[in-house]
Design an enzyme around this catalytic site. Structure first.
Site, PDB file in Angstrom:
ATOM      1  N   LYS A  79      36.681  47.395  33.543  1.00  0.00           N
ATOM      2  CA  LYS A  79      37.346  46.156  33.959  1.00  0.00           C
ATOM      3  C   LYS A  79      37.703  45.326  32.732  1.00  0.00           C
ATOM      4  O   LYS A  79      36.899  45.221  31.788  1.00  0.00           O
ATOM      5  CB  LYS A  79      36.413  45.374  34.897  1.00  0.00           C
ATOM      6  CG  LYS A  79      37.006  44.111  35.487  1.00  0.00           C
ATOM      7  CD  LYS A  79      36.012  43.443  36.452  1.00  0.00           C
ATOM      8  CE  LYS A  79      36.568  42.195  37.099  1.00  0.00           C
ATOM      9  NZ  LYS A  79      35.599  41.534  37.998  1.00  0.00           N
ATOM     10  N   SER A 154      37.233  40.677  42.674  1.00  0.00           N
ATOM     11  CA  SER A 154      38.177  40.659  41.579  1.00  0.00           C
ATOM     12  C   SER A 154      38.298  41.975  40.819  1.00  0.00           C
ATOM     13  O   SER A 154      39.253  42.153  40.062  1.00  0.00           O
ATOM     14  CB  SER A 154      37.798  39.566  40.587  1.00  0.00           C
ATOM     15  OG  SER A 154      36.529  39.841  40.004  1.00  0.00           O
ATOM     16  N   SER A 178      32.574  40.778  43.747  1.00  0.00           N
ATOM     17  CA  SER A 178      33.722  41.434  43.119  1.00  0.00           C
ATOM     18  C   SER A 178      33.574  42.912  42.826  1.00  0.00           C
ATOM     19  O   SER A 178      34.545  43.550  42.424  1.00  0.00           O
ATOM     20  CB  SER A 178      34.070  40.730  41.820  1.00  0.00           C
ATOM     21  OG  SER A 178      34.836  39.602  42.118  1.00  0.00           O
TER      22      SER A 178
HETATM   23  N1  GLN Z   1      35.699  36.065  45.411  1.00  0.00           N
HETATM   24  C1  GLN Z   1      34.690  35.400  44.658  1.00  0.00           C
HETATM   25  C2  GLN Z   1      35.320  34.346  43.773  1.00  0.00           C
HETATM   26  O1  GLN Z   1      36.479  34.228  43.794  1.00  0.00           O
HETATM   27  C3  GLN Z   1      33.893  36.381  43.835  1.00  0.00           C
HETATM   28  C4  GLN Z   1      34.525  36.806  42.594  1.00  0.00           C
HETATM   29  C5  GLN Z   1      33.646  37.654  41.723  1.00  0.00           C
HETATM   30  O2  GLN Z   1      32.641  38.203  42.190  1.00  0.00           O
HETATM   31  N2  GLN Z   1      33.988  37.701  40.435  1.00  0.00           N
HETATM   32  O3  GLN Z   1      34.674  33.638  43.092  1.00  0.00           O
END
Ligand code: GLN
Length: 491
Positions: A79, A154, A178
């Site tokens: 990532k 994400s 994410s």
């Molecule tokens: N959807 C969550 C957020 O927007 C989690 C994102 C993540 O785990 N990086 O914060």
């Protein structure tokens, strides 16, 4: 089946008995990327030649009989939130576009030590804020199962890369879901480790008290293998825990004796898609058939988790992202008249809408006069959520639930309504607030062919048991063996 769609353990076996070479495997993955990534959008950077060179060097060392690392010759996608000294790192943001870091994240060092082939950097929501990868400044990632739907986020790029056969393994990060949610949307296994299990050194910070790095794989054994490589103490991360890393892969065949599964009735209420409910119930039946005891548990404060998370995470983000001021880090605009305008114009031009929204939310929650009402209160709620889990894990080994209320949504469906997007994180964020490990495993498909995951959570630092419980379900099902069709419009 293309080579890169085989499970990692099978590929490791083939590499070690000479049936294939790392170069062949790397070329096969690169060919898949060339054919399909235009439609999927999983990669922000593909390391073609450097991956080939790494593969050739591992093949040479293998031929010479040299000792090799645990992932020797296996392509792994990373990532774009983890810094890499020889590949650009953007975090999905214009703010860092064109930056190649001068050092490697701890987890990237671990991959190199394990002789993995770093095949590229994967797409993500900008600074990991989002649930669909549509907040990437460089275009969305689509689930390879249906190209008009999102890959989740994400870490959508990493999940889609494994699902599409672009790489057998990938690394992601999970602050509020994410890893688990995109794993569910893409039909692969994704594991968020306990807080402190994997070093955050070189992971670009979103919300430091919640962030964890973890593996994606086609099956539980692959996730166990990659977790073994990533985990372990690192003194450069003050929250990294100095506990030995168990051989997660070794005991997977062994079912958890007298497995006790907790389910929380609140997780099955309004807003849950019937096909997701059905998949979770079917998985519970499978466990019952294996002799597991499924019992109801209470998590009385979990209904406050979304509100709590969306105060804690933006607060930490507003502080962490202050460094991108155009001087210390990040893009600087020429369009300014004086210092203050330079800061605000640089940040205004280079950050996307969702990042700006989080910075504003967090700055507000931390500001004098509001701190006690918002941030401090959220920390107290966080403690109550942690206590609920401690009590629940006195009676059960794992807690089963949906990963997300729906399968993958259409592009654009959630982006216009941030509140709906936040609410969709309801099942995943408490594990981060409580520091617990959680995994998403393939558990079925909707009628129109979108994958559905099952989430299992466990007590802190019991990843070994969590993985064994996940493997029990995997042995009874073949959802993880299905391969995506790249169907639908890549409009
Ligand atoms: N959807 C969550 C957020 O927007 C989690 C994102 C993540 O785990 N990086 O914060």
């Amino acid at each position: 089946m293309t080579a890169c769609r085989e499970p990692a353990s099978v590929l490791i076996e083939r590499l070690s008995n000479g049936e294939t070479t790392s170069l062949e495997l790397t070329e096969a993955c690169l060919a898949e990327i060339t054919s399909h990534d235009g439609a999927v959008g999983a990669f922000l950077h593909v390391a073609g030649d450097s991956a080939r060179q790494a593969a050739e060097s591992i093949d040479r060392r293998r031929a010479a009989g040299e000792p090799l690392g645990r992932l020797a010759g296996l392509p792994v996608a990373v990532k774009d939130v983890l810094v890499t000294r020889d590949q650009p790192t953007t975090c999905g943001s214009r703010m860092l576009e064109g930056w190649t870091p001068p050092y490697d994240a701890h987890t990237v060092e671990k991959l190199r030590d394990a002789d993995a082939v770093l095949i590229g950097k994967t797409n993500m929501d900008e600074f990991a804020m989002g649930s669909t990868t549509e907040n990437s400044a460089f275009g969305p990632t689509r689930t390879p199962w249906q190209l008009d739907c999102v890959a989740g986020g994400s870490s959508g790029g990493s999940a889609a890369a494994v699902s599409a056969g672009f790489a057998p393994l990938a690394v992601g990060s999970d602050t509020g879901g994410s890893i688990r949610q995109p794993a569910s949307f893409c039909g692969v296994v994704g594991l968020k480790p306990s807080y402190g299990r994997v070093s955050r050194y070189g992971l670009v910070a979103y919300a430091s008290s919640l962030d964890q790095v973890g593996p994606f794989a086609r099956d539980v054994a692959g996730a166990a293998m990659l977790l073994e490589v990533l985990a372990g103490h690192d003194r450069r991360d003050g929250t990294s825990v100095d506990q030995p890393v168990p051989p997660y892969g070794q005991q997977l065949e062994k079912p958890v004796d007298g497995l006790r599964i907790g389910i929380c009735p609140d997780h099955f209420g309004d807003g849950l898609d019937p096909e997701v409910r059905e998949a979770v119930e079917r998985a519970l039946d499978i466990y019952r058939g294996l002799g597991a005891d499924v019992q109801e548990i209470e998590l009385p404060h979990s209904r406050f988790a979304v509100a709590c998370y969306y105060l804690v995470a933006p607060s930490e983000a507003s502080s962490n992202l202050a460094r991108y001021d155009g001087i210390h880090y990040g893009r600087r605009t020429d369009d300014h008249d004086g210092l203050v305008e330079m800061y605000s114009n640089s940040r205004g031009a280079a950050f996307g809408t969702e990042v700006k929204r989080r910075i504003m939310l967090g700055t507000y929650a931390l500001s004098a006069g509001y701190y006690d009402a918002y941030y401090l209160k959220a920390q107290k709620v966080r403690r109550l959520i942690q206590q609920d889990y401690s009590q629940a894990f006195a009676d059960v080994d794992v807690i089963a639930s949906p990963v997300a209320p729906t399968p993958a949504v259409r592009l654009g469906q959630l982006t216009d309504d941030p509140l709906q997007m936040y609410l969709a994180d309801a099942y995943t964020i408490s594990a981060n607030l409580a520091g617990l490990p959680g995994v998403s495993i393939p558990a079925g498909f909707s009628q129109d062919g979108r994958p559905i995951g099952l989430q299992l959570l466990a007590n802190a630092f019991t990843e070994d048991r969590l993985l064994r419980a996940a493997a029990m379900h995997e042995r009874e099902t073949d959802w993880h063996l299905a391969t995506p069709t790249f169907a639908g419009d890549a409009c």
